[in-house]
Design a protein around this motif. Structure first.
Motif, PDB file in Angstrom:
ATOM      1  N   SER A 199      37.820  -7.522   6.764  1.00 10.34           N
ATOM      2  CA  SER A 199      38.782  -8.462   6.173  1.00 10.34           C
ATOM      3  C   SER A 199      38.446  -8.752   4.718  1.00 10.34           C
ATOM      4  O   SER A 199      39.345  -8.845   3.865  1.00 10.34           O
TER       5      SER A 199
ATOM      6  N   ALA B  49      40.748  -7.761   1.531  1.00  7.24           N
ATOM      7  CA  ALA B  49      41.211  -8.790   0.595  1.00  7.24           C
ATOM      8  C   ALA B  49      40.922  -8.412  -0.847  1.00  7.24           C
ATOM      9  O   ALA B  49      41.748  -8.655  -1.749  1.00  7.24           O
TER      10      ALA B  49
ATOM     11  N   ALA C 137      43.442  -5.750  -1.799  1.00  5.31           N
ATOM     12  CA  ALA C 137      44.759  -6.375  -1.962  1.00  5.31           C
ATOM     13  C   ALA C 137      44.823  -7.156  -3.272  1.00  5.31           C
ATOM     14  O   ALA C 137      45.855  -7.172  -3.955  1.00  5.31           O
ATOM     15  N   THR C 138      43.720  -7.806  -3.621  1.00  4.54           N
ATOM     16  CA  THR C 138      43.663  -8.531  -4.899  1.00  4.54           C
ATOM     17  C   THR C 138      43.812  -7.560  -6.073  1.00  4.54           C
ATOM     18  O   THR C 138      44.561  -7.823  -7.033  1.00  4.54           O
TER      19      THR C 138
ATOM     20  N   SER D 206      48.098  -7.085   5.278  1.00  4.00           N
ATOM     21  CA  SER D 206      46.821  -7.459   5.886  1.00  4.00           C
ATOM     22  C   SER D 206      46.130  -8.599   5.149  1.00  4.00           C
ATOM     23  O   SER D 206      45.280  -9.290   5.734  1.00  4.00           O
ATOM     24  N   ALA D 207      46.447  -8.803   3.877  1.00  2.00           N
ATOM     25  CA  ALA D 207      45.832  -9.880   3.098  1.00  2.00           C
ATOM     26  C   ALA D 207      46.891 -10.491   2.176  1.00  2.00           C
ATOM     27  O   ALA D 207      46.784 -10.430   0.949  1.00  2.00           O
TER      28      ALA D 207
ATOM     29  N   ASP E 258      47.799 -13.556   1.318  1.00  2.00           N
ATOM     30  CA  ASP E 258      47.436 -14.637   0.400  1.00  2.00           C
ATOM     31  C   ASP E 258      46.692 -14.089  -0.806  1.00  2.00           C
ATOM     32  O   ASP E 258      46.964 -14.491  -1.957  1.00  2.00           O
ATOM     33  N   ALA E 259      45.747 -13.188  -0.568  1.00  2.00           N
ATOM     34  CA  ALA E 259      44.988 -12.600  -1.670  1.00  2.00           C
ATOM     35  C   ALA E 259      45.906 -11.820  -2.598  1.00  2.00           C
ATOM     36  O   ALA E 259      45.802 -11.913  -3.834  1.00  2.00           O
TER      37      ALA E 259
END
Length: 392
Positions: free
Chosen positions: A294, A298, A301-302, A332-333, A335-336
């Motif tokens: 995870s 993240a 994804a960021t 999958s991420a 928010d990031a």
């Protein structure tokens, strides 16, 4: 100019409306004659005349449109069963796919063939055999081979393809001695063309398409056409220095965005060896729910969201479309990704940022984009005039 040349030139001048009609059929499959008339601002009699000419030339046929109550009946324009065809091919890391394409952009006889060898000569020979078989099957109906390649392409020459492990390779051998025209382009660029023509970005004047597989590629689409750059290799977004400058990319540059978002990035963040197949590896990591995976997801994804914001600041697109692993990576991420995207935007973009949409064509994007490139070629005025020559 000879008398024959003058006659051909004169005839080509007559094909402008025909070319426009065929372009609409390719971009809007199932379009009616009435809709063509509205789009091109033709009178009913002019629309009837041009479609009759296209029927006579074995380019289009017509069938009655579904009845919608009162009003003059119209017809749906469809490819003629004896009309010209394109062979679209998508050359990927482990396989290549091919499809015969009719004038409405539909894919027929879709075949996936695994590479029996990673050597370029062997792979291209396999594609050449398929081209020759298709030419034998369809004869002069087959006009163009349109090739999408997972690599940087300049004028039918592959400049480099790290996912294939190839350096410079001439692509023209795929058409052999058939005399067919070869059109070659980058797979991510052609995926963007497909999304802009008939996918999630249809109708947008300026669209940005990005796809993550092994690395990241994409294109900026302006009015349905990719911004190709001075030498045809624009859109190598994965090689912008958005990543770790201490990392050297196989392309030769340092700090490439590629290395921050794909399976190689996930493996590095998990402390694992670089995978032989970064795409499949990334798919497996994206299925995991443990804390280490995870955290790695993240960070990727960021990196993806932040880079997209930079491209929005540079290009000001109406819409962004995502394909390949970019879609599950974002999901999958979320928010990031969203935080990085918004934080990277210039202030005036944040109130109404360009929407980011999943691609509509998914795995077929590059093949459909190659098909669109081929259809653009065979529906030009000179191409229609050449097709018409035997009947005039």
């Amino acid at each position: 100019m000879t008398a024959r040349g003058s006659a051909i030139s004169s005839r080509r001048g007559r094909w402008q409306t025909a070319a426009e009609v065929l372009s609409l059929v390719g971009r809007q499959p199932g379009i009616t004659r009435a809709a063509v008339a509205r789009e091109l601002r033709l009178s009913t009699s002019s629309a009837t005349e041009v479609t009759a000419r296209l029927r006579d030339l074995r380019l289009l046929t017509e069938t009655p449109a579904p009845s919608r109550g009162r009003g003059r009946p119209t017809t749906v324009l469809l490819p003629h069963p004896e009309g010209p065809l394109v062979l679209a091919v998508n050359l990927r890391q482990g396989t290549w796919r091919s499809a015969v394409v009719s004038l409405d952009g539909a894919l027929h006889e879709v075949v996936t063939t695994p590479h029996r060898s990673r050597q370029p000569q062997a792979v291209l020979a396999s594609i050449q055999a398929a081209v020759e078989n298709t030419k034998t099957q369809y004869g002069d109906r087959l006009r163009v081979v349109s090739l999408a390649v997972a690599g940087t392409v300049r004028e039918n020459r592959l400049m480099q393809a790290s996912t294939l492990g190839w350096d410079e390779v001439e692509l023209s051998p795929v058409v052999g001695e058939t005399g067919l025209t070869l059109l070659a382009g980058n797979d991510a660029t052609l995926s963007g063309v497909a999304e802009s023509r008939t996918g999630a970005a249809a109708g947008a004047r300026t669209a940005l398409h990005l796809i993550v597989e092994v690395g990241l590629g994409g294109t900026l689409i302006l009015d349905g056409n990719p911004a190709s750059g001075a030498t045809g290799v624009a859109g190598e977004y994965g090689h912008m220095p958005f990543g770790d400058r201490s990392l050297r990319c196989p392309c030769g540059a340092s700090g490439c965005w590629d290395l921050d978002v794909d399976g190689r990035a996930l493996a590095r963040r998990l402390g694992e060896d670089e995978p032989d197949d970064p795409f499949t590896y990334a798919e497996s990591v994206l299925q995991r729910t443990d804390s280490a995976a995870s955290a790695a997801i993240a960070l990727s994804a960021t990196a993806l969201g932040s880079g997209i914001a930079g491209l929005v600041n540079a290009h000001d697109p109406d819409v962004i479309t995502l394909g390949g692993l970019a879609v599950p990576l974002r999901k999958s991420a979320p928010d990031a990704f969203d935080t990085a995207y918004r934080d990277g935007l210039m202030r005036f973009h944040r109130g109404s940022p360009p929407p980011i949409l999943d691609s509509a064509h998914e795995a077929d994007g590059a093949l459909l984009g190659a098909a669109a490139l081929g259809l653009d070629h065979i529906t030009t005025e000179p191409a229609i005039a050449t097709w018409a020559e035997p009947t005039l």
